[in-house]
Structures are given as C-alpha cells and as structure tokens.
Design a protein around this motif. Structure first.
Motif, short mmCIF file in Angstrom:
data_model
loop_
_atom_site.label_atom_id
_atom_site.label_comp_id
_atom_site.label_asym_id
_atom_site.label_seq_id
_atom_site.Cartn_x
_atom_site.Cartn_y
_atom_site.Cartn_z
N PHE A 52 0.75 -1.24 0.08
CA PHE A 52 -0.01 0.04 0.09
C PHE A 52 0.99 1.29 -0.02
CE2 PHE A 52 -4.75 -0.44 0.91
CZ PHE A 52 -4.79 -1.88 0.76
N GLU A 53 1.97 1.33 1.04
CA GLU A 53 2.66 2.45 1.06
C GLU A 53 3.27 2.56 -0.63
OE1 GLU A 53 5.88 4.11 4.23
OE2 GLU A 53 5.73 2.14 4.19
N TYR B 271 -2.35 5.57 2.42
CA TYR B 271 -2.94 4.50 2.28
C TYR B 271 -2.73 3.69 3.34
CZ TYR B 271 -5.37 6.15 -2.02
OH TYR B 271 -6.23 6.80 -3.03
N TYR B 272 -3.56 2.70 3.86
CA TYR B 272 -3.23 1.86 4.95
C TYR B 272 -4.42 0.66 4.62
CZ TYR B 272 -0.58 5.00 7.80
OH TYR B 272 0.13 6.01 8.30
N ASP C 31 -15.29 9.35 7.90
CA ASP C 31 -14.13 9.57 7.71
C ASP C 31 -13.86 9.61 6.25
OD1 ASP C 31 -11.48 10.05 7.17
OD2 ASP C 31 -10.97 8.69 8.89
N PRO C 32 -13.70 10.85 5.51
CA PRO C 32 -13.53 10.62 3.98
C PRO C 32 -12.66 9.79 3.48
CG PRO C 32 -13.69 12.96 4.85
CD PRO C 32 -13.64 12.04 6.23
N ASN D 235 -13.30 7.20 0.28
CA ASN D 235 -12.16 7.37 -0.74
C ASN D 235 -11.43 6.18 -1.05
OD1 ASN D 235 -13.12 10.10 -1.17
ND2 ASN D 235 -11.60 10.88 -0.16
N GLY D 236 -11.47 5.35 -0.05
CA GLY D 236 -10.79 4.09 -0.19
C GLY D 236 -9.24 4.14 0.21
N GLU D 237 -8.82 5.17 0.90
CA GLU D 237 -7.50 5.29 1.39
C GLU D 237 -7.51 4.25 2.65
OE1 GLU D 237 -6.34 9.35 1.85
OE2 GLU D 237 -7.83 9.94 0.56
#
Length: 422
Positions: free
Chosen positions: A168-169, A176-177, A250-251, A255-257
């Motif tokens: 992810f990183e 992103y996590y 949480d946005p 947003n899929g972050e």
C-alpha cells in the motif's frame, strides 16, 4: 329448545368471561429509530390481538434510555417487557435476580429456537434473564476495490495483511493503509489476539478475574504495535491528530484510502454505504488468526435481549407476547429485520425464506456464527473495564510505558474493578 338456547348462551358467556379474565394490560419499553418504532408497534398490535392483551408502547432513542431504565428499575416501575442491552446485565442483575427467570416460563416461550450458547450468554447464575433478539459479532471487512488497486487480493491471514502494508505504501502512497485499528477497535483487536493465544475470554467465569496471563497480553499488545510498525494501521497518535473521526464518517474511508476494518457484522451497511461514491466494494472475510492461536477468538454476543420484569403482575401474559414477537409469524413478520438478523431459528428461517434478509448481511452473520471462541462476558463492555484498556493503551502508544507495564496495569486494574463490581 329453550333449555338448549339457555345452555348455549351460558357457555358463550363463560367463554367471554374467561377470555376477559385472562386479558392483561402490559407495557413494553425499547429504544431505536423510526423504522423500529413503527414495526414494533405493529407487532404489539398483532400479538396483542392474537392473545387478547393490550400492550402500551414506551420507546425512545438510545441516548438517555439507560438512565430512564435505571430509574424505573430502581423504583420498581419498569415495563413488563423490556429491550435490554446485553452489557447492562451486570448493572441490573449481577446475580441473576434482576429480571424474571425465563426458564420458569418455558412452557409458553419456545426456548428451543435458540442454541445452548445463545441462552447461556443471557444466563446469570443459572437464571435466564432474557432472550437474544439477534446475535452479532465482529468480522474483518475489506474494501476489495482498494486491494485490487494495489494489485493484491483481499487478505485471508494476518501474514497477508502485514505484507499488504508495504505494498500500500509503495504503490498507493503513505496515506493509504490496508487496515484501521485505533481507540476502541485497537482494544478489541488486542483482546481478540489475547483470546486466540489463550483460548479464554477476558473474564474467567469461575473466578470473576482476568483469565489472560501477563505474557499472553504482552504478546497481543506487541502484535498490535507490529501492525503500526509495518504500515498496516495508522498509529494511535496519527488517528488522534485526525480527530479520532468515526470510520464511517471519515472521508479517507469513503475514498478507499483505508482498506479494511474489524466491525460488527450487523453494521455492515453503515460501512459499505459510504464506499458507493468511490465504487468501493466491502467484502466480509473469515477471522484472521495469529501464529500460535488455539481458537479464532470470535467476539460473538447478543445485540440486545427481550426481558420480562421480575415485578410484572402478568408474567404469563408477557411471556405469550415475547414468544409471539420472537417465534410466531404475526410478530416475526411485523418486526422484520429492524433489530438485525433474528437469533430465533423460527424467525430467521421465516425471514430468509421470505427474502427479507440481504445476502451480504447473511454472509457476514454466517462467518460470525460459524467461528470458534469462548463465551464472552458482558464485563468486556463495562465502561470502567473499557476505559482501563483505552487509557493504558494510549500511554503505551505514546511511548510512556512498555508493553510489559501496560499488560501488568491492565490486569491489575481490571481485577480490582471486577472485584468491586462483583
């Protein structure tokens, strides 16, 4: 002929008199939203008509309901039938005598619609204090779309989840996590790991003390820290700096972050709905296990109970209504899934066959019901116990104390509190 007509009239009068004698004026209290309020009132009308009883509804939102119920029970003015939150059992019935024992009403309530484990979860010192309305549990949920974006499948093990942190990183960015675990979720994750390693719940049902050893809890705390170090979850400090926003609000989640979380199966849609705008698809998966686990450590519990007041003057009539609401078509159909997937086998079967249960919600619940783990004590969710965990873990997360010190403090403080509560 006259004698025959007189006899018929007398019999009819006797039947009416008998029915009137059996009729009861009852009260039922609950909390919820508009849909639950409407459905419950319709169910009470249907069940009341079936048995000739009148049930007066008393409903509120969740906020303030505990305080209202506490006042009523203290004064002996509670409703005949009550919707009771499972963690409230130790508050109102520490020795099982706070509510009517439903075992004594088993001739009216069909208890075989619940599993032995479900009934045990609502039993205090041998007395059945209520019936689980629905059974809920924590499941791992992952945003399949985000993992596809990272080029990896949804994790099915902790090893895969940990490996996803670096991916992810590198591929999606430092913001992103693959997972979220802070505040209460961090406590629940650590508790699950300790349960997996020990095979035991936090509270030993025999001694009333913490059942985990210090070494087991240290391993669980260090495992959580390893997730932070591997960029799997944001640190406690990072989550706090963002304001500890509720995940579904949480946005970054929308947003899929953030790729996944550990949530109640019954709240699936609360977390899946915000993903629709970004095209996210939330997938529930089987419980992830750590190396050395002796059980999956599922956190499974009644979402709420239907209880009968020990002070009710019409316990048998109240039992008829409870059985109707939970086991008979008139009540089941009216209530629907307004309290989640019903725990009663009769209700779950009827609603499933009628197509009133969303398949994805059913899948999440099936994971919960099929998973292994010890029975959970309501003390897991006692505010004082939960605060001990959260406050201690915050100190650990900020580097003020070691994992050894954190585990020792949690066990000592929890044992002290459990002794006071008992």
């Amino acid at each position: 002929m006259k004698n025959s007509l007189f006899l018929s009239a007398a019999v009819a009068a006797l039947v009416v008199t008998s029915a009137a004698a059996q009729a009861a004026d009852l009260r039922m209290s609950w909390w919820g939203g508009d849909s639950r309020h409407t459905a419950t009132q319709e169910a009470l009308k249907a069940c009341g008509a079936k048995y000739g009883h009148t049930i007066n509804p008393e409903f509120t939102g969740f906020k303030g309901h505990l305080e209202k119920l506490t006042t009523q029970i203290a004064g002996g003015t509670e409703a005949d039938i009550m919707q009771v939150n499972w963690p409230w059992l130790p508050l109102f019935s520490p020795h099982g005598e706070g509510f009517a024992d439903l075992n004594e009403l088993s001739g009216t309530i069909k208890l075989d619609n619940w599993t032995k484990e479900q009934l045990e979860s609502a039993t205090v010192e041998g007395k059945l204090n209520g019936l689980p309305v629905s059974t809920t549990g924590r499941v791992y949920m992952f945003n399949k779309t985000t993992f596809e974006k990272a080029g990896i499948p949804v994790p099915t093990s902790f090893a895969e989840l940990i490996a996803a942190g670096k991916v992810f990183e590198e591929k999606l960015g430092a913001d992103y996590y693959p997972f979220q675990s802070s505040q209460e979720n961090a406590v629940l994750l650590i508790s699950q790991i300790a349960t997996q390693l020990s095979g035991k719940d936090l509270v030993d049902p025999e001694t009333g003390k913490v059942s985990w050893t210090k070494d087991q809890l240290v391993l669980a705390i260090n495992f959580y820290q390893s997730l932070v170090d591997a960029h799997v979850v944001p640190s406690w400090k990072e989550a706090a700096s963002d304001g500890n926003i509720m995940l579904h609000e949480d946005p970054r989640w929308a947003n899929g972050e953030v790729g996944g979380s550990y949530e109640w199966d019954s709240t699936y849609f609360k977390y899946s709905d915000p993903l629709k705008a970004s095209g996210g698809v939330l997938e529930p998966v089987k419980i992830l296990k750590v190396d050395g686990a002796v059980t999956e450590g599922v956190y499974r519990k009644p979402s709420m109970l239907f209880s009968i007041s020990k002070n009710s003057k019409n316990k048998e009539a109240a039992a008829q209504i409870v059985n109707c609401l939970m086991n008979e078509p008139e009540g089941i159909t009216a209530l629907g899934a307004t309290r989640g997937l019903p725990a009663s086998k009769a209700a779950a079967t009827l609603l499933s066959e009628a197509g009133q249960v969303n398949p994805i919600l059913l899948k999440a619940n099936e994971i919960v019901m099929a998973s292994e783990g010890p029975s959970m004590s309501p003390y897991n969710e006692h505010p004082q116990i939960r605060d001990i965990f959260k406050d201690t873990m915050e100190e650990f997360a900020y580097g003020a104390i070691s994992a050894d010190e954190a585990a020792e403090r949690i066990i000592e403080d929890a044992n002290d509190t459990l002794s006071e509560l008992n």
